[in-house]
Design a protein around this motif. Structure first.
Motif, PDB file in Angstrom:
ATOM      1  N   LEU A 195       0.848  -0.914   0.425  1.00  0.00           N
ATOM      2  CA  LEU A 195      -0.246  -0.077   0.276  1.00  0.00           C
ATOM      3  C   LEU A 195       0.018   0.964  -0.463  1.00  0.00           C
ATOM      4  O   LEU A 195       0.195   2.598  -0.462  1.00  0.00           O
ATOM      5  CB  LEU A 195      -0.788   0.283   1.234  1.00  0.00           C
ATOM      6  N   GLY A 196       1.973   0.807  -0.148  1.00  0.00           N
ATOM      7  CA  GLY A 196       3.042   1.998   0.073  1.00  0.00           C
ATOM      8  C   GLY A 196       3.321   2.886   1.189  1.00  0.00           C
ATOM      9  O   GLY A 196       4.295   3.762   0.893  1.00  0.00           O
ATOM     10  N   TYR A 197       3.694   1.720   2.414  1.00  0.00           N
ATOM     11  CA  TYR A 197       3.538   2.327   3.462  1.00  0.00           C
ATOM     12  C   TYR A 197       5.269   1.378   3.996  1.00  0.00           C
ATOM     13  O   TYR A 197       5.769   0.668   2.491  1.00  0.00           O
ATOM     14  CB  TYR A 197       3.040   1.771   4.655  1.00  0.00           C
ATOM     15  N   ARG A 198       5.668   1.890   4.535  1.00  0.00           N
ATOM     16  CA  ARG A 198       6.863   1.395   4.958  1.00  0.00           C
ATOM     17  C   ARG A 198       6.520   0.440   6.657  1.00  0.00           C
ATOM     18  O   ARG A 198       6.000   0.654   7.128  1.00  0.00           O
ATOM     19  CB  ARG A 198       7.951   2.486   5.349  1.00  0.00           C
ATOM     20  N   LYS A 199       7.697  -1.039   6.378  1.00  0.00           N
ATOM     21  CA  LYS A 199       7.219  -1.643   7.458  1.00  0.00           C
ATOM     22  C   LYS A 199       7.755  -0.670   8.803  1.00  0.00           C
ATOM     23  O   LYS A 199       7.382  -1.806   9.675  1.00  0.00           O
ATOM     24  CB  LYS A 199       7.902  -2.761   7.253  1.00  0.00           C
ATOM     25  N   SER A 200       9.064  -0.949   8.289  1.00  0.00           N
ATOM     26  CA  SER A 200       9.669  -0.536  10.027  1.00  0.00           C
ATOM     27  C   SER A 200       8.661   0.992  11.271  1.00  0.00           C
ATOM     28  O   SER A 200       8.933   0.905  11.626  1.00  0.00           O
ATOM     29  CB  SER A 200      10.718   0.375   9.117  1.00  0.00           C
ATOM     30  N   ASP A 201       7.919   1.463   9.755  1.00  0.00           N
ATOM     31  CA  ASP A 201       6.798   2.796  10.134  1.00  0.00           C
ATOM     32  C   ASP A 201       5.720   1.823  10.841  1.00  0.00           C
ATOM     33  O   ASP A 201       5.751   2.233  12.616  1.00  0.00           O
ATOM     34  CB  ASP A 201       6.497   3.464   9.605  1.00  0.00           C
ATOM     35  N   TYR A 202       5.724   0.836  10.878  1.00  0.00           N
ATOM     36  CA  TYR A 202       4.064  -0.199  11.710  1.00  0.00           C
ATOM     37  C   TYR A 202       5.073  -1.318  12.435  1.00  0.00           C
ATOM     38  O   TYR A 202       4.183  -1.129  13.184  1.00  0.00           O
ATOM     39  CB  TYR A 202       4.204  -1.152  10.197  1.00  0.00           C
ATOM     40  N   ASP A 203       6.320  -1.153  12.342  1.00  0.00           N
ATOM     41  CA  ASP A 203       6.524  -1.992  13.672  1.00  0.00           C
ATOM     42  C   ASP A 203       7.077  -0.715  15.049  1.00  0.00           C
ATOM     43  O   ASP A 203       6.677  -0.837  15.953  1.00  0.00           O
ATOM     44  CB  ASP A 203       7.915  -2.424  13.333  1.00  0.00           C
ATOM     45  N   LYS A 204       7.237   0.581  14.228  1.00  0.00           N
ATOM     46  CA  LYS A 204       7.501   1.773  15.802  1.00  0.00           C
ATOM     47  C   LYS A 204       6.254   1.447  16.310  1.00  0.00           C
ATOM     48  O   LYS A 204       6.148   2.095  16.947  1.00  0.00           O
ATOM     49  CB  LYS A 204       7.940   2.803  14.868  1.00  0.00           C
ATOM     50  N   ILE A 205       4.884   2.127  15.278  1.00  0.00           N
ATOM     51  CA  ILE A 205       3.902   1.972  15.532  1.00  0.00           C
ATOM     52  C   ILE A 205       3.221   0.942  16.273  1.00  0.00           C
ATOM     53  O   ILE A 205       2.920   1.093  17.660  1.00  0.00           O
ATOM     54  CB  ILE A 205       2.743   2.590  14.330  1.00  0.00           C
ATOM     55  N   GLN A 206       3.685   0.255  16.309  1.00  0.00           N
ATOM     56  CA  GLN A 206       2.935  -1.574  17.704  1.00  0.00           C
ATOM     57  C   GLN A 206       3.610  -0.730  18.524  1.00  0.00           C
ATOM     58  O   GLN A 206       3.253  -1.157  19.343  1.00  0.00           O
ATOM     59  CB  GLN A 206       3.239  -2.674  16.230  1.00  0.00           C
ATOM     60  N   ALA A 207       4.661  -0.873  18.605  1.00  0.00           N
ATOM     61  CA  ALA A 207       5.831  -0.835  20.069  1.00  0.00           C
ATOM     62  C   ALA A 207       5.155   0.425  20.846  1.00  0.00           C
ATOM     63  O   ALA A 207       5.275   0.269  21.869  1.00  0.00           O
ATOM     64  CB  ALA A 207       7.026  -0.277  19.530  1.00  0.00           C
ATOM     65  N   LEU A 208       4.513   1.660  20.211  1.00  0.00           N
ATOM     66  CA  LEU A 208       4.125   3.014  21.450  1.00  0.00           C
ATOM     67  C   LEU A 208       3.305   1.740  21.942  1.00  0.00           C
ATOM     68  O   LEU A 208       2.392   1.070  21.635  1.00  0.00           O
ATOM     69  CB  LEU A 208       3.141   3.618  20.053  1.00  0.00           C
ATOM     70  N   LYS A 209       3.047   2.752  23.526  1.00  0.00           N
ATOM     71  CA  LYS A 209       2.644   1.781  24.165  1.00  0.00           C
ATOM     72  C   LYS A 209       0.957   2.887  24.423  1.00  0.00           C
ATOM     73  O   LYS A 209       1.282   4.362  24.273  1.00  0.00           O
ATOM     74  CB  LYS A 209       2.805   2.444  25.634  1.00  0.00           C
ATOM     75  N   SER A 210      -0.382   2.506  24.588  1.00  0.00           N
ATOM     76  CA  SER A 210      -1.173   3.917  24.523  1.00  0.00           C
ATOM     77  C   SER A 210      -0.995   4.964  25.977  1.00  0.00           C
ATOM     78  O   SER A 210      -1.037   3.489  26.351  1.00  0.00           O
ATOM     79  CB  SER A 210      -2.507   2.868  24.544  1.00  0.00           C
TER      80      SER A 210
END
Length: 328
Positions: free
Chosen positions: A310-325
Protein backbone atom coordinates in the motif's frame (compact mmCIF):
# COMPACT_ATOMS: atom_id res chain seq x y z
CA UNK A 1 2.30 64.50 -16.18
CA UNK A 2 0.82 64.89 -12.69
CA UNK A 3 -1.53 61.97 -13.32
CA UNK A 4 1.38 59.81 -14.50
CA UNK A 5 3.40 60.74 -11.44
CA UNK A 6 0.47 59.88 -9.17
CA UNK A 7 0.02 56.54 -10.91
CA UNK A 8 3.73 55.84 -10.57
CA UNK A 9 3.62 56.56 -6.84
CA UNK A 10 0.63 54.23 -6.37
CA UNK A 11 2.33 51.46 -8.37
CA UNK A 12 5.53 51.89 -6.36
CA UNK A 13 3.59 51.77 -3.11
CA UNK A 14 1.88 48.56 -4.23
CA UNK A 15 5.25 47.00 -4.92
CA UNK A 16 6.74 47.84 -1.54
CA UNK A 17 3.67 47.11 0.63
CA UNK A 18 4.23 43.34 0.87
CA UNK A 19 7.72 44.00 2.23
CA UNK A 20 6.48 46.21 5.07
CA UNK A 21 6.28 44.76 8.60
CA UNK A 22 3.14 42.69 9.16
CA UNK A 23 1.51 45.23 11.46
CA UNK A 24 -1.75 45.06 9.49
CA UNK A 25 -4.13 42.16 9.98
CA UNK A 26 -3.46 39.15 7.78
CA UNK A 27 -6.55 37.30 6.52
CA UNK A 28 -6.33 33.54 6.13
CA UNK A 29 -8.65 30.81 4.79
CA UNK A 30 -9.14 27.55 6.72
CA UNK A 31 -11.11 24.90 4.81
CA UNK A 32 -12.60 21.49 5.55
CA UNK A 33 -15.46 19.24 4.34
CA UNK A 34 -17.30 18.64 7.63
CA UNK A 35 -20.67 19.95 8.76
CA UNK A 36 -20.96 23.00 11.02
CA UNK A 37 -22.37 20.87 13.85
CA UNK A 38 -19.32 18.59 13.98
CA UNK A 39 -16.44 19.08 16.45
CA UNK A 40 -13.99 19.40 13.55
CA UNK A 41 -15.73 22.65 12.61
CA UNK A 42 -16.60 24.04 16.03
CA UNK A 43 -13.05 23.48 17.28
CA UNK A 44 -11.58 25.02 14.11
CA UNK A 45 -13.64 28.14 14.81
CA UNK A 46 -12.39 28.09 18.42
CA UNK A 47 -8.79 27.73 17.17
CA UNK A 48 -9.18 30.61 14.70
CA UNK A 49 -10.42 32.87 17.51
CA UNK A 50 -7.70 31.67 19.87
CA UNK A 51 -4.92 32.32 17.33
CA UNK A 52 -6.31 35.84 16.85
CA UNK A 53 -6.23 36.41 20.63
CA UNK A 54 -2.71 35.07 21.12
CA UNK A 55 -1.31 37.13 18.22
CA UNK A 56 -3.01 40.39 19.24
CA UNK A 57 -5.43 40.09 16.30
CA UNK A 58 -2.67 40.07 13.71
CA UNK A 59 -4.43 37.17 11.98
CA UNK A 60 -8.06 36.90 10.97
CA UNK A 61 -8.82 33.27 10.07
CA UNK A 62 -12.10 32.58 8.29
CA UNK A 63 -13.20 28.92 8.51
CA UNK A 64 -15.00 27.47 5.47
CA UNK A 65 -16.89 24.25 6.36
CA UNK A 66 -18.91 21.68 4.41
CA UNK A 67 -16.82 21.68 1.20
CA UNK A 68 -17.47 25.40 0.56
CA UNK A 69 -13.97 25.68 -0.96
CA UNK A 70 -14.08 22.27 -2.63
CA UNK A 71 -13.92 18.54 -1.96
CA UNK A 72 -11.12 17.04 0.09
CA UNK A 73 -8.90 16.53 -2.95
CA UNK A 74 -9.55 20.16 -3.98
CA UNK A 75 -8.57 21.70 -0.65
CA UNK A 76 -5.43 19.56 -0.51
CA UNK A 77 -4.47 20.91 -3.94
CA UNK A 78 -5.46 24.37 -2.70
CA UNK A 79 -2.54 24.33 -0.25
CA UNK A 80 -0.14 24.39 -3.21
CA UNK A 81 -2.27 26.65 -5.40
CA UNK A 82 -2.59 29.27 -2.65
CA UNK A 83 -6.40 29.16 -2.59
CA UNK A 84 -6.39 27.98 1.07
CA UNK A 85 -3.94 28.54 3.91
CA UNK A 86 -5.00 25.84 6.38
CA UNK A 87 -7.04 22.65 6.10
CA UNK A 88 -8.30 19.72 8.15
CA UNK A 89 -8.19 16.56 6.06
CA UNK A 90 -7.61 12.81 6.24
CA UNK A 91 -3.89 11.99 5.88
CA UNK A 92 -4.89 9.54 3.12
CA UNK A 93 -5.01 12.61 0.86
CA UNK A 94 -1.61 13.85 2.06
CA UNK A 95 -0.36 10.32 1.31
CA UNK A 96 -0.98 10.93 -2.40
CA UNK A 97 2.02 13.26 -2.26
CA UNK A 98 4.00 11.30 0.34
CA UNK A 99 2.71 7.69 0.76
CA UNK A 100 4.40 6.83 4.09
CA UNK A 101 2.29 9.41 5.96
CA UNK A 102 -0.81 7.29 5.25
CA UNK A 103 0.39 4.37 7.42
CA UNK A 104 -2.40 5.08 9.92
CA UNK A 105 -4.95 3.73 7.42
CA UNK A 106 -3.47 0.25 7.30
CA UNK A 107 -6.09 -1.96 9.02
CA UNK A 108 -5.50 -2.57 12.71
CA UNK A 109 -2.28 -0.54 12.87
CA UNK A 110 -3.85 1.23 15.88
CA UNK A 111 -5.39 -0.71 18.75
CA UNK A 112 -7.74 2.07 19.84
CA UNK A 113 -8.13 5.84 20.22
CA UNK A 114 -5.54 6.10 22.99
CA UNK A 115 -2.97 4.35 20.76
CA UNK A 116 -3.64 6.94 18.04
CA UNK A 117 -3.24 9.73 20.61
CA UNK A 118 0.12 8.27 21.63
CA UNK A 119 1.12 8.22 17.95
CA UNK A 120 0.14 11.90 17.54
CA UNK A 121 2.63 12.77 20.29
CA UNK A 122 5.38 10.40 19.13
CA UNK A 123 8.70 10.76 17.35
CA UNK A 124 7.45 8.50 14.54
CA UNK A 125 4.65 10.95 13.73
CA UNK A 126 7.18 13.80 13.78
CA UNK A 127 9.39 11.83 11.36
CA UNK A 128 6.48 11.09 9.00
CA UNK A 129 5.19 14.67 9.05
CA UNK A 130 8.75 15.94 8.46
CA UNK A 131 8.95 13.68 5.39
CA UNK A 132 5.66 15.12 4.15
CA UNK A 133 6.96 18.67 4.74
CA UNK A 134 10.19 17.90 2.90
CA UNK A 135 8.20 16.60 -0.08
CA UNK A 136 5.50 19.31 -0.21
CA UNK A 137 6.59 22.23 1.96
CA UNK A 138 3.29 22.03 3.85
CA UNK A 139 3.31 21.49 7.60
CA UNK A 140 1.20 18.90 9.44
CA UNK A 141 0.84 20.34 12.94
CA UNK A 142 -1.83 18.20 14.66
CA UNK A 143 -3.87 14.98 14.49
CA UNK A 144 -7.51 14.73 15.54
CA UNK A 145 -9.30 11.48 16.32
CA UNK A 146 -12.15 10.95 13.83
CA UNK A 147 -13.59 7.71 15.12
CA UNK A 148 -13.12 3.94 14.87
CA UNK A 149 -14.59 2.48 11.68
CA UNK A 150 -17.11 -0.33 12.25
CA UNK A 151 -19.49 -2.20 9.94
CA UNK A 152 -23.27 -1.75 9.77
CA UNK A 153 -24.98 -4.62 7.96
CA UNK A 154 -28.22 -6.48 7.29
CA UNK A 155 -26.32 -9.78 7.21
CA UNK A 156 -24.71 -10.39 10.62
CA UNK A 157 -21.25 -11.92 10.91
CA UNK A 158 -18.85 -12.60 13.75
CA UNK A 159 -15.76 -13.86 11.93
CA UNK A 160 -13.75 -12.69 8.96
CA UNK A 161 -14.74 -15.83 7.00
CA UNK A 162 -18.44 -15.04 7.51
CA UNK A 163 -17.98 -11.84 5.49
CA UNK A 164 -17.50 -13.92 2.32
CA UNK A 165 -19.86 -12.71 -0.39
CA UNK A 166 -21.11 -9.74 1.68
CA UNK A 167 -21.90 -6.80 -0.60
CA UNK A 168 -20.31 -3.86 1.19
CA UNK A 169 -19.85 -0.22 0.26
CA UNK A 170 -16.28 0.92 0.95
CA UNK A 171 -14.45 4.13 -0.11
CA UNK A 172 -12.50 3.39 -3.28
CA UNK A 173 -9.02 3.52 -1.76
CA UNK A 174 -6.65 0.56 -1.22
CA UNK A 175 -6.34 0.90 2.57
CA UNK A 176 -10.14 0.94 3.04
CA UNK A 177 -10.59 -2.03 0.69
CA UNK A 178 -7.95 -4.17 2.42
CA UNK A 179 -10.00 -5.64 5.29
CA UNK A 180 -13.27 -6.50 3.50
CA UNK A 181 -11.48 -7.92 0.44
CA UNK A 182 -9.13 -9.99 2.62
CA UNK A 183 -12.23 -11.49 4.26
CA UNK A 184 -13.84 -12.30 0.90
CA UNK A 185 -16.48 -9.56 0.82
CA UNK A 186 -17.64 -8.03 -2.46
CA UNK A 187 -16.65 -4.35 -2.26
CA UNK A 188 -18.72 -1.78 -4.13
CA UNK A 189 -17.63 1.85 -4.56
CA UNK A 190 -20.74 4.03 -4.20
CA UNK A 191 -20.75 7.82 -3.78
CA UNK A 192 -21.12 8.68 -0.10
CA UNK A 193 -24.28 10.71 -0.73
CA UNK A 194 -25.94 7.61 -2.25
CA UNK A 195 -25.08 5.10 0.50
CA UNK A 196 -28.36 5.43 2.45
CA UNK A 197 -30.44 4.64 -0.64
CA UNK A 198 -28.12 1.77 -1.65
CA UNK A 199 -28.57 0.19 1.79
CA UNK A 200 -32.31 0.80 1.72
CA UNK A 201 -32.90 -0.81 -1.66
CA UNK A 202 -30.45 -3.69 -1.14
CA UNK A 203 -27.85 -2.64 -3.73
CA UNK A 204 -25.41 -3.38 -0.92
CA UNK A 205 -25.83 -5.27 2.37
CA UNK A 206 -23.39 -3.27 4.42
CA UNK A 207 -21.14 -0.23 4.78
CA UNK A 208 -18.36 0.79 7.18
CA UNK A 209 -17.88 4.08 9.06
CA UNK A 210 -17.42 5.42 12.60
CA UNK A 211 -20.48 5.18 14.87
CA UNK A 212 -20.82 8.97 14.78
CA UNK A 213 -21.21 8.85 10.98
CA UNK A 214 -23.66 5.94 11.18
CA UNK A 215 -25.76 8.13 13.43
CA UNK A 216 -25.33 11.40 11.49
CA UNK A 217 -26.22 9.79 8.15
CA UNK A 218 -29.06 7.75 9.73
CA UNK A 219 -27.75 4.44 8.36
CA UNK A 220 -29.23 2.81 11.47
CA UNK A 221 -32.67 3.34 9.92
CA UNK A 222 -31.89 0.88 7.13
CA UNK A 223 -29.55 -1.57 8.91
CA UNK A 224 -30.26 -4.27 11.49
CA UNK A 225 -26.80 -4.97 12.87
CA UNK A 226 -23.58 -3.20 13.80
CA UNK A 227 -20.46 -5.35 13.94
CA UNK A 228 -17.62 -3.71 15.89
CA UNK A 229 -14.89 -4.63 13.41
CA UNK A 230 -12.78 -1.61 14.49
CA UNK A 231 -10.59 -2.06 11.42
CA UNK A 232 -9.37 1.54 11.03
CA UNK A 233 -8.87 4.15 13.76
CA UNK A 234 -9.64 7.13 11.54
CA UNK A 235 -8.08 10.53 12.05
CA UNK A 236 -7.65 13.97 10.51
CA UNK A 237 -4.59 16.18 10.10
CA UNK A 238 -4.42 19.94 10.51
CA UNK A 239 -2.12 21.20 7.75
CA UNK A 240 -0.66 24.67 7.12
CA UNK A 241 0.40 25.61 3.60
CA UNK A 242 4.01 26.13 2.60
CA UNK A 243 3.29 29.79 1.80
CA UNK A 244 1.77 30.49 5.21
CA UNK A 245 4.39 28.55 7.18
CA UNK A 246 7.27 30.33 5.45
CA UNK A 247 5.83 33.74 6.41
CA UNK A 248 5.27 32.97 10.09
CA UNK A 249 7.82 34.04 12.70
CA UNK A 250 9.13 31.33 15.03
CA UNK A 251 6.87 32.70 17.76
CA UNK A 252 3.80 32.57 15.48
CA UNK A 253 4.68 29.07 14.28
CA UNK A 254 4.60 27.96 17.91
CA UNK A 255 1.23 29.68 18.51
CA UNK A 256 -0.39 28.16 15.40
CA UNK A 257 0.94 24.68 16.23
CA UNK A 258 0.03 24.82 19.92
CA UNK A 259 -3.51 26.05 19.28
CA UNK A 260 -4.07 23.45 16.53
CA UNK A 261 -2.97 20.70 18.94
CA UNK A 262 -5.24 22.06 21.69
CA UNK A 263 -8.18 22.12 19.26
CA UNK A 264 -7.39 18.53 18.23
CA UNK A 265 -7.45 17.40 21.88
CA UNK A 266 -10.79 19.15 22.45
CA UNK A 267 -12.40 17.63 19.33
CA UNK A 268 -10.97 14.18 20.13
CA UNK A 269 -12.53 14.26 23.61
CA UNK A 270 -15.93 15.16 22.13
CA UNK A 271 -15.79 12.31 19.60
CA UNK A 272 -14.72 9.76 22.23
CA UNK A 273 -17.57 10.76 24.56
CA UNK A 274 -20.10 10.57 21.71
CA UNK A 275 -18.90 7.11 20.63
CA UNK A 276 -19.37 5.73 24.15
CA UNK A 277 -22.99 6.89 24.17
CA UNK A 278 -23.82 5.55 20.73
CA UNK A 279 -23.43 1.82 21.39
CA UNK A 280 -26.24 2.06 23.94
CA UNK A 281 -28.24 4.40 21.68
CA UNK A 282 -28.16 1.90 18.82
CA UNK A 283 -29.17 -0.94 21.13
CA UNK A 284 -32.17 1.11 22.23
CA UNK A 285 -33.10 1.59 18.56
CA UNK A 286 -33.28 -2.18 18.17
CA UNK A 287 -29.96 -2.86 16.43
CA UNK A 288 -27.87 -5.88 17.36
CA UNK A 289 -24.32 -4.98 18.42
CA UNK A 290 -21.73 -7.71 17.82
CA UNK A 291 -18.13 -7.76 19.05
CA UNK A 292 -15.49 -9.70 17.12
CA UNK A 293 -12.02 -11.11 17.66
CA UNK A 294 -10.07 -8.33 15.97
CA UNK A 295 -6.82 -10.35 16.10
CA UNK A 296 -8.36 -12.87 13.69
CA UNK A 297 -9.28 -10.10 11.23
CA UNK A 298 -5.84 -8.49 11.62
CA UNK A 299 -4.00 -11.77 10.88
CA UNK A 300 -6.10 -12.36 7.74
CA UNK A 301 -5.39 -8.84 6.44
CA UNK A 302 -1.64 -9.11 7.07
CA UNK A 303 -1.46 -12.41 5.17
CA UNK A 304 -3.41 -10.96 2.24
CA UNK A 305 -2.25 -7.33 1.94
CA UNK A 306 1.27 -6.40 3.01
CA UNK A 307 2.08 -3.00 4.52
CA UNK A 308 4.53 -2.33 1.67
CA UNK A 309 1.95 -3.11 -1.05
CA UNK A 310 0.00 0.00 0.00
CA UNK A 311 3.06 2.27 -0.20
CA UNK A 312 3.83 2.25 3.52
CA UNK A 313 7.03 1.20 5.32
CA UNK A 314 7.16 -1.88 7.54
CA UNK A 315 9.67 -0.11 9.82
CA UNK A 316 7.07 2.63 10.52
CA UNK A 317 4.42 -0.01 11.18
CA UNK A 318 6.70 -1.76 13.69
CA UNK A 319 7.47 1.49 15.51
CA UNK A 320 3.75 2.27 15.82
CA UNK A 321 3.03 -1.23 17.13
CA UNK A 322 5.67 -0.71 19.81
CA UNK A 323 4.03 2.49 21.10
CA UNK A 324 2.22 2.22 24.41
CA UNK A 325 -1.33 3.61 24.44
CA UNK A 326 -1.94 6.63 26.63
CA UNK A 327 -4.79 8.90 27.67
CA UNK A 328 -5.27 12.50 26.69
Amino acid sequence: MTRRLAFGLVATAALVLPALPASAQTKLKWAHVYETSEPFHTQSVWAAQEIAKRTNNRYQIDVYPASQLGKESDINQGLSLGTVDMIISGPSFAARSYPPVGIGYYPYVFRDASHLIAFAKSDIFKELSAGYTEKTGHNMVALTYYGIRHTSTNKPFKTCAEMKGLKIRVPDAPAYLAMPRSCGANTTPIAFAEVYLALQNGTVDAQENPLTTIEAKKFFEVQKHIVLTGHIVDHLATILSKQLWSKLSDEDKKIFSTVAQEAAIRATAEIQAKEKELVETFKQKGLTITEVNKDEFKETVMKSVSVESLGYRKSDYDKIQALKSEGM
